[in-house]
Scaffold this motif. Structure first.
Motif, PDB file in Angstrom:
ATOM      1  N   GLU A   1     -28.845  64.036 -20.120  1.00 34.03           N
ATOM      2  CA  GLU A   1     -28.142  62.773 -19.916  1.00 34.03           C
ATOM      3  C   GLU A   1     -28.867  61.674 -20.670  1.00 34.03           C
ATOM      4  O   GLU A   1     -30.080  61.741 -20.810  1.00 34.03           O
ATOM      5  N   PRO A   2     -28.165  60.732 -21.199  1.00 32.33           N
ATOM      6  CA  PRO A   2     -26.766  60.416 -20.941  1.00 32.33           C
ATOM      7  C   PRO A   2     -25.780  61.246 -21.760  1.00 32.33           C
ATOM      8  O   PRO A   2     -24.584  61.073 -21.644  1.00 32.33           O
ATOM      9  N   PHE A   3     -26.293  62.183 -22.586  1.00 33.31           N
ATOM     10  CA  PHE A   3     -25.407  62.993 -23.416  1.00 33.31           C
ATOM     11  C   PHE A   3     -24.747  64.093 -22.592  1.00 33.31           C
ATOM     12  O   PHE A   3     -23.522  64.203 -22.557  1.00 33.31           O
ATOM     13  N   GLY A   4     -25.546  64.939 -21.961  1.00 32.49           N
ATOM     14  CA  GLY A   4     -25.021  65.992 -21.113  1.00 32.49           C
ATOM     15  C   GLY A   4     -24.132  66.983 -21.836  1.00 32.49           C
ATOM     16  O   GLY A   4     -23.122  67.422 -21.281  1.00 32.49           O
ATOM     17  N   ILE A   5     -24.515  67.348 -23.062  1.00 35.09           N
ATOM     18  CA  ILE A   5     -23.723  68.308 -23.830  1.00 35.09           C
ATOM     19  C   ILE A   5     -24.621  69.404 -24.388  1.00 35.09           C
ATOM     20  O   ILE A   5     -25.842  69.230 -24.509  1.00 35.09           O
ATOM     21  N   ASP A   6     -24.002  70.518 -24.722  1.00 35.70           N
ATOM     22  CA  ASP A   6     -24.685  71.601 -25.412  1.00 35.70           C
ATOM     23  C   ASP A   6     -24.310  71.549 -26.884  1.00 35.70           C
ATOM     24  O   ASP A   6     -23.125  71.603 -27.213  1.00 35.70           O
ATOM     25  N   LEU A   7     -25.310  71.422 -27.742  1.00 36.80           N
ATOM     26  CA  LEU A   7     -25.065  71.457 -29.180  1.00 36.80           C
ATOM     27  C   LEU A   7     -24.892  72.897 -29.632  1.00 36.80           C
ATOM     28  O   LEU A   7     -25.692  73.765 -29.291  1.00 36.80           O
ATOM     29  N   ASP A   8     -23.866  73.132 -30.394  1.00 38.78           N
ATOM     30  CA  ASP A   8     -23.648  74.433 -31.022  1.00 38.78           C
ATOM     31  C   ASP A   8     -24.366  74.408 -32.361  1.00 38.78           C
ATOM     32  O   ASP A   8     -23.942  73.729 -33.292  1.00 38.78           O
ATOM     33  N   THR A   9     -25.468  75.123 -32.455  1.00 36.70           N
ATOM     34  CA  THR A   9     -26.295  75.076 -33.670  1.00 36.70           C
ATOM     35  C   THR A   9     -25.917  76.143 -34.687  1.00 36.70           C
ATOM     36  O   THR A   9     -26.575  76.247 -35.726  1.00 36.70           O
ATOM     37  N   SER A  10     -24.877  76.905 -34.401  1.00 28.70           N
ATOM     38  CA  SER A  10     -24.505  77.974 -35.334  1.00 28.70           C
ATOM     39  C   SER A  10     -24.018  77.428 -36.681  1.00 28.70           C
ATOM     40  O   SER A  10     -24.122  78.101 -37.692  1.00 28.70           O
ATOM     41  N   GLY A  11     -23.521  76.198 -36.709  1.00 28.27           N
ATOM     42  CA  GLY A  11     -23.040  75.594 -37.948  1.00 28.27           C
ATOM     43  C   GLY A  11     -24.112  74.907 -38.762  1.00 28.27           C
ATOM     44  O   GLY A  11     -23.850  74.403 -39.847  1.00 28.27           O
ATOM     45  N   PHE A  12     -25.331  74.862 -38.250  1.00 28.80           N
ATOM     46  CA  PHE A  12     -26.422  74.192 -38.966  1.00 28.80           C
ATOM     47  C   PHE A  12     -26.895  75.061 -40.107  1.00 28.80           C
ATOM     48  O   PHE A  12     -27.351  74.684 -41.083  1.00 28.80           O
TER      49      PHE A  12
END
Length: 184
Positions: free
Chosen positions: A173-184
């Motif tokens: 928080e305050p983001f509270g998201i999961d980054l999908d790193t497969s596109g990096f």
């Protein structure tokens, strides 16, 4: 012993360097530990920054923030950074020339061959010293992502990672998201 004259010279050098870096012809530049460096990115670097910004866009809008690569001043030092992505509250971005890292919600650096060691060591330390609450290091050379949190004068107290590309990385928080790193 530091004299008032030494202090004045240091402040004069800092002002002159930061004045000069904002006027570099032909593009943007930053100052890292007193050395001016011209910013130039390859297309893969730009693609990675874009993937990150796209994933952050919904939460950035919800938080009424701005995600960009605006100038970050580190007062009292010979450093003037241009992060790959910084998330700042929208009201702070209005009319601002440069902000300090402590006014951001997150700072992210995407490594390239010339900047990898600087991003891993120097910038991580400086962002912590200047209070950036979260530092996300997307290391294209090592193909890993690391999140640093709880900044202080001695560095970040928490490190989450490094995780290999393809692993979901949780932004607290305050983001509270999961980054999908497969596109990096």
């Amino acid at each position: 012993m530091t004299t008032a004259h030494d202090h004045g010279e240091r402040i004069g050098a800092e002002r002159a360097l930061k004045y000069a870096v904002r006027r570099v012809p032909g593009g943007r530049a930053e100052v890292v530990e007193g050395a001016i460096g011209h910013l130039s990115y390859d297309w893969d670097h730009e693609r990675t920054r874009n993937v990150l910004r796209t994933q952050l866009s919904e939460v950035v809008d919800r938080l009424e923030c701005i995600a960009g690569s605006g100038d970050l001043d580190l007062p009292g030092s010979l450093n003037w950074y241009v992060p790959d992505v910084a998330v700042v509250p929208g009201h702070l971005a209005r009319g601002a020339g440069a902000l300090v890292p402590g006014r951001t919600l997150l700072v992210a650096e995407v490594t390239s061959v010339p900047s990898a060691q600087t991003d891993r060591i120097v910038k991580r330390q400086r962002y912590a010293e200047y209070g950036a609450p979260l530092y996300l290091l997307v290391d294209r050379t090592e193909r890993t992502v690391t999140l640093f949190a709880r900044p202080g004068r001695l560095g970040y107290a928490e490190m989450d990672g490094p995780y290999p590309f393809g692993t979901a990385v949780r932004l607290p928080e305050p983001f509270g998201i999961d980054l999908d790193t497969s596109g990096f």
